[in-house]
Design a protein around this motif. Structure first.
Motif, PDB file in Angstrom:
ATOM      1  N   ASP A 100       0.826  -1.204   0.000  1.00  0.00           N
ATOM      2  CA  ASP A 100       0.000   0.000   0.000  1.00  0.00           C
ATOM      3  C   ASP A 100       0.862   1.256   0.000  1.00  0.00           C
ATOM      4  O   ASP A 100       2.009   1.251   0.456  1.00  0.00           O
ATOM      5  CB  ASP A 100      -0.916   0.010   1.231  1.00  0.00           C
ATOM      6  CG  ASP A 100      -1.967  -1.090   1.166  1.00  0.00           C
ATOM      7  OD1 ASP A 100      -2.319  -1.486   0.039  1.00  0.00           O
ATOM      8  OD2 ASP A 100      -2.416  -1.541   2.234  1.00  0.00           O
ATOM      9  N   ARG A 101       0.284   2.335  -0.505  1.00  0.00           N
ATOM     10  CA  ARG A 101       0.990   3.611  -0.517  1.00  0.00           C
ATOM     11  C   ARG A 101       0.788   4.293   0.838  1.00  0.00           C
ATOM     12  O   ARG A 101      -0.316   4.699   1.198  1.00  0.00           O
ATOM     13  CB  ARG A 101       0.442   4.488  -1.656  1.00  0.00           C
ATOM     14  CG  ARG A 101       0.589   3.864  -3.037  1.00  0.00           C
ATOM     15  CD  ARG A 101       2.026   3.802  -3.494  1.00  0.00           C
ATOM     16  NE  ARG A 101       2.542   5.109  -3.795  1.00  0.00           N
ATOM     17  CZ  ARG A 101       2.435   5.697  -5.008  1.00  0.00           C
ATOM     18  NH1 ARG A 101       1.841   5.067  -5.992  1.00  0.00           N
ATOM     19  NH2 ARG A 101       2.937   6.903  -5.214  1.00  0.00           N
ATOM     20  N   LEU A 197      -4.014  -6.356  -9.938  1.00  0.00           N
ATOM     21  CA  LEU A 197      -3.916  -5.440  -8.803  1.00  0.00           C
ATOM     22  C   LEU A 197      -4.108  -3.993  -9.229  1.00  0.00           C
ATOM     23  O   LEU A 197      -4.756  -3.202  -8.529  1.00  0.00           O
ATOM     24  CB  LEU A 197      -2.562  -5.615  -8.110  1.00  0.00           C
ATOM     25  CG  LEU A 197      -2.339  -6.935  -7.379  1.00  0.00           C
ATOM     26  CD1 LEU A 197      -0.919  -6.991  -6.823  1.00  0.00           C
ATOM     27  CD2 LEU A 197      -3.349  -7.123  -6.263  1.00  0.00           C
ATOM     28  N   THR A 198      -3.562  -3.636 -10.382  1.00  0.00           N
ATOM     29  CA  THR A 198      -3.686  -2.261 -10.863  1.00  0.00           C
ATOM     30  C   THR A 198      -5.132  -1.934 -11.208  1.00  0.00           C
ATOM     31  O   THR A 198      -5.632  -0.852 -10.870  1.00  0.00           O
ATOM     32  CB  THR A 198      -2.797  -2.042 -12.101  1.00  0.00           C
ATOM     33  OG1 THR A 198      -1.448  -2.396 -11.774  1.00  0.00           O
ATOM     34  CG2 THR A 198      -2.839  -0.593 -12.549  1.00  0.00           C
ATOM     35  N   ASP A 200      -7.787  -3.268  -9.996  1.00  0.00           N
ATOM     36  CA  ASP A 200      -8.523  -3.149  -8.738  1.00  0.00           C
ATOM     37  C   ASP A 200      -8.211  -1.818  -8.048  1.00  0.00           C
ATOM     38  O   ASP A 200      -9.116  -1.168  -7.491  1.00  0.00           O
ATOM     39  CB  ASP A 200      -8.165  -4.308  -7.818  1.00  0.00           C
ATOM     40  CG  ASP A 200      -8.855  -4.216  -6.461  1.00  0.00           C
ATOM     41  OD1 ASP A 200     -10.088  -4.319  -6.427  1.00  0.00           O
ATOM     42  OD2 ASP A 200      -8.146  -4.029  -5.448  1.00  0.00           O
ATOM     43  N   TRP A 201      -6.952  -1.423  -8.073  1.00  0.00           N
ATOM     44  CA  TRP A 201      -6.529  -0.154  -7.465  1.00  0.00           C
ATOM     45  C   TRP A 201      -7.256   1.023  -8.106  1.00  0.00           C
ATOM     46  O   TRP A 201      -7.760   1.912  -7.426  1.00  0.00           O
ATOM     47  CB  TRP A 201      -5.013  -0.038  -7.621  1.00  0.00           C
ATOM     48  CG  TRP A 201      -4.371   1.114  -6.912  1.00  0.00           C
ATOM     49  CD1 TRP A 201      -4.651   1.599  -5.675  1.00  0.00           C
ATOM     50  CD2 TRP A 201      -3.296   1.907  -7.411  1.00  0.00           C
ATOM     51  NE1 TRP A 201      -3.821   2.654  -5.364  1.00  0.00           N
ATOM     52  CE2 TRP A 201      -2.972   2.855  -6.415  1.00  0.00           C
ATOM     53  CE3 TRP A 201      -2.562   1.897  -8.605  1.00  0.00           C
ATOM     54  CZ2 TRP A 201      -1.963   3.802  -6.582  1.00  0.00           C
ATOM     55  CZ3 TRP A 201      -1.543   2.827  -8.759  1.00  0.00           C
ATOM     56  CH2 TRP A 201      -1.256   3.774  -7.761  1.00  0.00           C
ATOM     57  N   PHE A 202      -7.332   1.017  -9.432  1.00  0.00           N
ATOM     58  CA  PHE A 202      -8.037   2.091 -10.139  1.00  0.00           C
ATOM     59  C   PHE A 202      -9.527   2.074  -9.806  1.00  0.00           C
ATOM     60  O   PHE A 202     -10.145   3.133  -9.631  1.00  0.00           O
ATOM     61  CB  PHE A 202      -7.848   1.944 -11.655  1.00  0.00           C
ATOM     62  CG  PHE A 202      -6.481   2.335 -12.154  1.00  0.00           C
ATOM     63  CD1 PHE A 202      -5.699   3.271 -11.477  1.00  0.00           C
ATOM     64  CD2 PHE A 202      -5.972   1.789 -13.325  1.00  0.00           C
ATOM     65  CE1 PHE A 202      -4.446   3.645 -11.943  1.00  0.00           C
ATOM     66  CE2 PHE A 202      -4.721   2.148 -13.795  1.00  0.00           C
ATOM     67  CZ  PHE A 202      -3.960   3.075 -13.109  1.00  0.00           C
ATOM     68  N   ARG A 204     -10.966   1.176  -7.113  1.00  0.00           N
ATOM     69  CA  ARG A 204     -11.210   1.649  -5.744  1.00  0.00           C
ATOM     70  C   ARG A 204     -10.879   3.135  -5.565  1.00  0.00           C
ATOM     71  O   ARG A 204     -11.197   3.703  -4.512  1.00  0.00           O
ATOM     72  CB  ARG A 204     -10.381   0.831  -4.756  1.00  0.00           C
ATOM     73  CG  ARG A 204     -10.862  -0.600  -4.601  1.00  0.00           C
ATOM     74  CD  ARG A 204     -10.112  -1.358  -3.517  1.00  0.00           C
ATOM     75  NE  ARG A 204      -8.739  -1.716  -3.897  1.00  0.00           N
ATOM     76  CZ  ARG A 204      -7.647  -1.108  -3.447  1.00  0.00           C
ATOM     77  NH1 ARG A 204      -7.746  -0.109  -2.587  1.00  0.00           N
ATOM     78  NH2 ARG A 204      -6.447  -1.498  -3.841  1.00  0.00           N
ATOM     79  N   ASN A 205     -10.272   3.736  -6.576  1.00  0.00           N
ATOM     80  CA  ASN A 205      -9.858   5.139  -6.473  1.00  0.00           C
ATOM     81  C   ASN A 205     -10.275   5.900  -7.731  1.00  0.00           C
ATOM     82  O   ASN A 205      -9.459   6.078  -8.649  1.00  0.00           O
ATOM     83  CB  ASN A 205      -8.346   5.234  -6.272  1.00  0.00           C
ATOM     84  CG  ASN A 205      -7.882   4.620  -4.971  1.00  0.00           C
ATOM     85  OD1 ASN A 205      -7.880   5.265  -3.934  1.00  0.00           O
ATOM     86  ND2 ASN A 205      -7.501   3.339  -5.021  1.00  0.00           N
ATOM     87  N   GLU A 209      -6.742   6.662 -12.322  1.00  0.00           N
ATOM     88  CA  GLU A 209      -6.190   6.203 -13.596  1.00  0.00           C
ATOM     89  C   GLU A 209      -5.849   7.387 -14.496  1.00  0.00           C
ATOM     90  O   GLU A 209      -4.765   7.448 -15.088  1.00  0.00           O
ATOM     91  CB  GLU A 209      -7.177   5.268 -14.291  1.00  0.00           C
ATOM     92  CG  GLU A 209      -6.634   4.694 -15.593  1.00  0.00           C
ATOM     93  CD  GLU A 209      -7.528   3.614 -16.158  1.00  0.00           C
ATOM     94  OE1 GLU A 209      -7.112   2.964 -17.142  1.00  0.00           O
ATOM     95  OE2 GLU A 209      -8.645   3.398 -15.620  1.00  0.00           O
TER      96      GLU A 209
END
Length: 256
Positions: A100-101, A197-198, A200-202, A204-205, A209
């Motif tokens: 995580d960041r 993972l990318t 999913d990351w996009f 959720r945010n 992107e």
């Protein structure tokens, strides 16, 4: 006769982290270019499905369950390749984790340990096993998967950046040490790539992107296959005079 490309014809190549993302893409790219591929990862079910898909298409593929943080697993993966296909010509050390960041001062020891254990110790384990097998054979080529984070800083990702700089260090050290023994060692440094993972990351945010793509000169993220294609060239005899190189595959990100 199966119509394959010439780039990796008749080579035996081990791929770690092969169950998804860049690793799974590499399995298809390398096989299409004529290699016999050995897929290594922790997810046995996913590995089995990939091998079935490849063999159904007429490609040579095998799988071995492997956690690269365990030296014995790395040795077993290399042994599987040599026992199944008779030798090891190449390896794509792709297994890695991100995390995580989080600001550095708020990051826990467990995050640091998990990232360094996979990205650095895992590579250390694989290199030792692979180089040993190649020295016992006729040499070979290794490509390590670093990151643009191995070349430039990424905010709130300090352990990841540290680990990927270490991948670059391992690449250059091994390239220098084994060049005269017929082993080439290079690395790819991907920019942000559309893995599971990318995506999913996009998701959720919202808006992330677009913000990320605005930092990339080509204004898009990479497809996993684009990174795999670069690795395939570095593993091939067409890159026979290339060693110790870190090749950005990043749409121009580090050249801004």
């Amino acid at each position: 006769m199966l119509d394959t490309g010439e780039l990796l014809r008749d080579k035996v190549i081990l791929i770690t982290g092969a169950s998804s993302g860049i690793g799974a893409a590499a399995a298809y790219v390398f096989a299409r270019e004529g290699a016999s591929v050995v897929l290594a990862a922790r997810r046995e079910e996913r590995l089995g499905a990939l091998v079935a898909e490849l063999t159904d298409k007429g490609f040579e593929a095998s799988a071995v369950v492997c956690d690269v943080t365990r030296a014995e697993d790395a040795r077993r993966a290399v042994a599987h390749a040599t026992e199944r296909f008779g030798r090891l010509d190449g390896a794509f050390n792709n297994a890695g984790v991100g995390g995580d960041r989080t600001p550095l001062h708020e990051m826990g020891d467990e995050v640091y340990d998990a990232i360094l254990d996979t990205n650095v110790r895992g590579l250390w384990n694989c290199l030792r096993a692979e180089i040993g097998a190649m020295l016992a054979g006729e040499g070979g080529a290794i490509v390590n998967n670093s990151s643009v984070g191995g070349l430039v800083a990424i905010p709130t990702a300090a352990p990841y950046v540290v680990s990927k700089h270490a991948v670059v260090g391992f690449t250059r050290a091994a390239a220098d040490e084994y060049a005269h023994q017929g082993i080439r060692v290079n690395a790819v440094a991907p920019g942000l790539t559309r893995s599971e993972l990318t995506v999913d990351w996009f998701a959720r945010n919202p808006g992330l992107e677009e913000a990320v793509e605005a930092t990339i000169p080509q204004a898009r993220t990479a497809a996993p296959e684009e990174v795999a294609e670069a690795a395939a060239w570095l593993l091939s005899d067409r890159a026979s005079y290339v060693t110790g190189t870190v090749l950005p595959v990043d749409g121009g990100y580090v050249n801004r």
